[in-house]
Write a protein that holds these residues in place. Structure first.
Motif, PDB file in Angstrom:
ATOM      1  N   GLY A 199     -22.086  16.079  17.787  1.00  0.00           N
ATOM      2  CA  GLY A 199     -21.730  16.153  16.519  1.00  0.00           C
ATOM      3  C   GLY A 199     -21.035  15.019  15.794  1.00  0.00           C
ATOM      4  O   GLY A 199     -20.475  15.024  14.929  1.00  0.00           O
ATOM      5  N   LYS A 200     -20.791  13.770  16.502  1.00  0.00           N
ATOM      6  CA  LYS A 200     -20.456  12.634  16.317  1.00  0.00           C
ATOM      7  C   LYS A 200     -21.522  11.445  16.231  1.00  0.00           C
ATOM      8  O   LYS A 200     -22.341  11.390  17.091  1.00  0.00           O
ATOM      9  CB  LYS A 200     -19.271  12.279  17.491  1.00  0.00           C
ATOM     10  CG  LYS A 200     -18.191  13.424  17.795  1.00  0.00           C
ATOM     11  CD  LYS A 200     -17.404  12.932  18.685  1.00  0.00           C
ATOM     12  CE  LYS A 200     -16.107  14.090  18.866  1.00  0.00           C
ATOM     13  NZ  LYS A 200     -15.237  13.626  20.125  1.00  0.00           N
ATOM     14  N   THR A 201     -21.010  10.394  15.271  1.00  0.00           N
ATOM     15  CA  THR A 201     -21.714   9.331  15.408  1.00  0.00           C
ATOM     16  C   THR A 201     -21.410   8.391  16.310  1.00  0.00           C
ATOM     17  O   THR A 201     -20.337   8.382  16.816  1.00  0.00           O
ATOM     18  CB  THR A 201     -21.768   8.861  13.747  1.00  0.00           C
ATOM     19  OG1 THR A 201     -20.449   8.531  13.391  1.00  0.00           O
ATOM     20  CG2 THR A 201     -22.205   9.910  12.765  1.00  0.00           C
ATOM     21  N   PHE A 202     -22.290   7.368  16.335  1.00  0.00           N
ATOM     22  CA  PHE A 202     -22.090   6.192  17.222  1.00  0.00           C
ATOM     23  C   PHE A 202     -22.026   4.892  16.466  1.00  0.00           C
ATOM     24  O   PHE A 202     -22.484   4.907  15.275  1.00  0.00           O
ATOM     25  CB  PHE A 202     -22.966   6.131  18.507  1.00  0.00           C
ATOM     26  CG  PHE A 202     -24.177   5.700  18.101  1.00  0.00           C
ATOM     27  CD1 PHE A 202     -24.889   4.437  18.107  1.00  0.00           C
ATOM     28  CD2 PHE A 202     -25.325   6.904  18.012  1.00  0.00           C
ATOM     29  CE1 PHE A 202     -26.129   4.324  17.675  1.00  0.00           C
ATOM     30  CE2 PHE A 202     -26.408   6.485  17.587  1.00  0.00           C
ATOM     31  CZ  PHE A 202     -26.957   5.142  17.352  1.00  0.00           C
ATOM     32  N   ASN A 203     -21.477   3.618  16.944  1.00  0.00           N
ATOM     33  CA  ASN A 203     -21.224   2.701  16.221  1.00  0.00           C
ATOM     34  C   ASN A 203     -22.665   1.993  16.217  1.00  0.00           C
ATOM     35  O   ASN A 203     -23.291   1.676  17.021  1.00  0.00           O
ATOM     36  CB  ASN A 203     -20.599   1.428  16.935  1.00  0.00           C
ATOM     37  CG  ASN A 203     -20.238   0.205  16.177  1.00  0.00           C
ATOM     38  OD1 ASN A 203     -20.991  -0.117  15.540  1.00  0.00           O
ATOM     39  ND2 ASN A 203     -18.802  -0.376  16.422  1.00  0.00           N
ATOM     40  N   ALA A 217     -30.314  10.116  16.123  1.00  0.00           N
ATOM     41  CA  ALA A 217     -29.248  11.153  16.253  1.00  0.00           C
ATOM     42  C   ALA A 217     -27.825  11.043  16.457  1.00  0.00           C
ATOM     43  O   ALA A 217     -27.398   9.696  16.124  1.00  0.00           O
ATOM     44  CB  ALA A 217     -29.801  11.989  17.435  1.00  0.00           C
ATOM     45  N   GLY A 218     -27.021  12.029  16.373  1.00  0.00           N
ATOM     46  CA  GLY A 218     -25.477  11.735  16.609  1.00  0.00           C
ATOM     47  C   GLY A 218     -24.904  11.990  15.142  1.00  0.00           C
ATOM     48  O   GLY A 218     -24.722  10.833  14.555  1.00  0.00           O
ATOM     49  N   GLY A 219     -24.312  13.091  15.004  1.00  0.00           N
ATOM     50  CA  GLY A 219     -23.565  13.407  14.058  1.00  0.00           C
ATOM     51  C   GLY A 219     -23.927  13.263  12.438  1.00  0.00           C
ATOM     52  O   GLY A 219     -23.192  13.236  11.513  1.00  0.00           O
ATOM     53  N   LEU A 220     -25.113  13.331  12.550  1.00  0.00           N
ATOM     54  CA  LEU A 220     -25.929  13.428  11.069  1.00  0.00           C
ATOM     55  C   LEU A 220     -25.991  14.629  10.224  1.00  0.00           C
ATOM     56  O   LEU A 220     -25.934  15.831  10.974  1.00  0.00           O
ATOM     57  CB  LEU A 220     -27.503  12.929  11.353  1.00  0.00           C
ATOM     58  CG  LEU A 220     -27.764  11.513  12.147  1.00  0.00           C
ATOM     59  CD1 LEU A 220     -29.197  11.389  12.216  1.00  0.00           C
ATOM     60  CD2 LEU A 220     -27.050  10.545  11.549  1.00  0.00           C
TER      61      LEU A 220
END
Length: 263
Positions: A199-203, A217-220
């Motif tokens: 549930g988190k975004t990345f850099n 994907a990732g926190g969208l």
């Protein structure tokens, strides 16, 4: 990918293999219940604990109910039972109740929508079975599958393969490009070893130029999706928890996300 290694210095028979594997299963009826899905009759299993030469183990014996004996004038006799070839075995699998829920879901899915099977360190046989029987249209690998695993999978099926990458830095993406998947799915790296779903975004600076078509994907979610798509221009986006309410997929959130993607 986890590997179970058998060190059989003197060989191993079929019933010995079944016995060894059954000891890894907590439910003693699991093996029998799974075999029933093949819709094959004429046999029953006898599972027991045996002790020989101080060694205790599980013994699985397959009793054929229609087995018959031919006697001869000399002192030995032959047991005969039906022999099946590869065609017969494939037919049994095709007509089985294995993954019946997946088959059922595929029948009610809009034909324009591709069914994606998501796997984490699963067996090649299971994945190729679902793919070759058109229960799934695309394979998504979310575990520790390496280049050899993907190469071996390609020998069994021609379905497109998506490989998830837990993005820790730009190097992790560059290395993943060597896996020979059809698409990479860039997801958030987790120190706890989770295979996604953080549930988190990345850099996003870790996404290299010239990466080609990729999934993001990732926190969208509906709040950040439009901006992120504009910044990264992915081929597709992958959302899970971002379209959920209290852990359950939310129809209204899904509709909103679809509207954003189609803009």
């Amino acid at each position: 990918m986890k590997v179970l290694y058998f060190d059989c210095s003197s060989g191993i028979s079929g019933n010995m293999t079944l016995g060894a594997l059954s000891e890894l299963i907590d439910d003693p009826h699991y093996l029998e219940n799974e075999l029933k899905k093949l819709n094959v009759d004429g046999y029953h299993l006898h599972i027991s604990k045996e002790k020989k030469n101080g060694i205790t183990g599980t013994y699985v014996d397959v009793h054929l109910e229609h087995e018959h004996t031919h006697h001869h004038e000399h002192d030995h006799h032959h047991y005969h039972h039906e022999h099946r070839n590869l065609f017969d075995v494939n037919k049994i699998i095709d007509e089985s109740d294995i993954d019946e829920k997946a088959k059922e879901l595929k029948t009610v899915l809009n034909p324009r929508i591709k069914a994606v099977g998501v796997f984490v360190n699963d067996t090649l046989e299971h994945i190729s079975f679902l793919a070759n029987n058109n229960i799934i249209d695309i394979i998504q690998l979310h575990g520790d599958e390496d280049r050899k695993y993907i190469a071996d999978l390609r020998k069994l099926t021609d379905k497109k393969i998506i490989k998830a990458v837990r993005v820790k830095d730009s190097m992790s993406v560059q290395e993943a490009k060597e896996l020979n998947a059809d698409y990479l799915l860039l997801d958030t790296y987790s120190n706890s070893g989770e295979y996604g779903g953080t549930g988190k975004t990345f850099n996003r600076k870790y996404i290299p130029e010239g990466i080609g078509d990729y999934f993001l994907a990732g926190g969208l979610n509906a709040e950040n999706l439009k901006e992120i798509i504009k910044d990264t221009n992915p081929y597709a986006v992958d959302l899970s928890s971002g379209v959920e309410t209290d852990g359950i997929k939310d129809k209204e959130k899904i509709k909103k996300v679809i509207e954003i993607v189609r803009q």
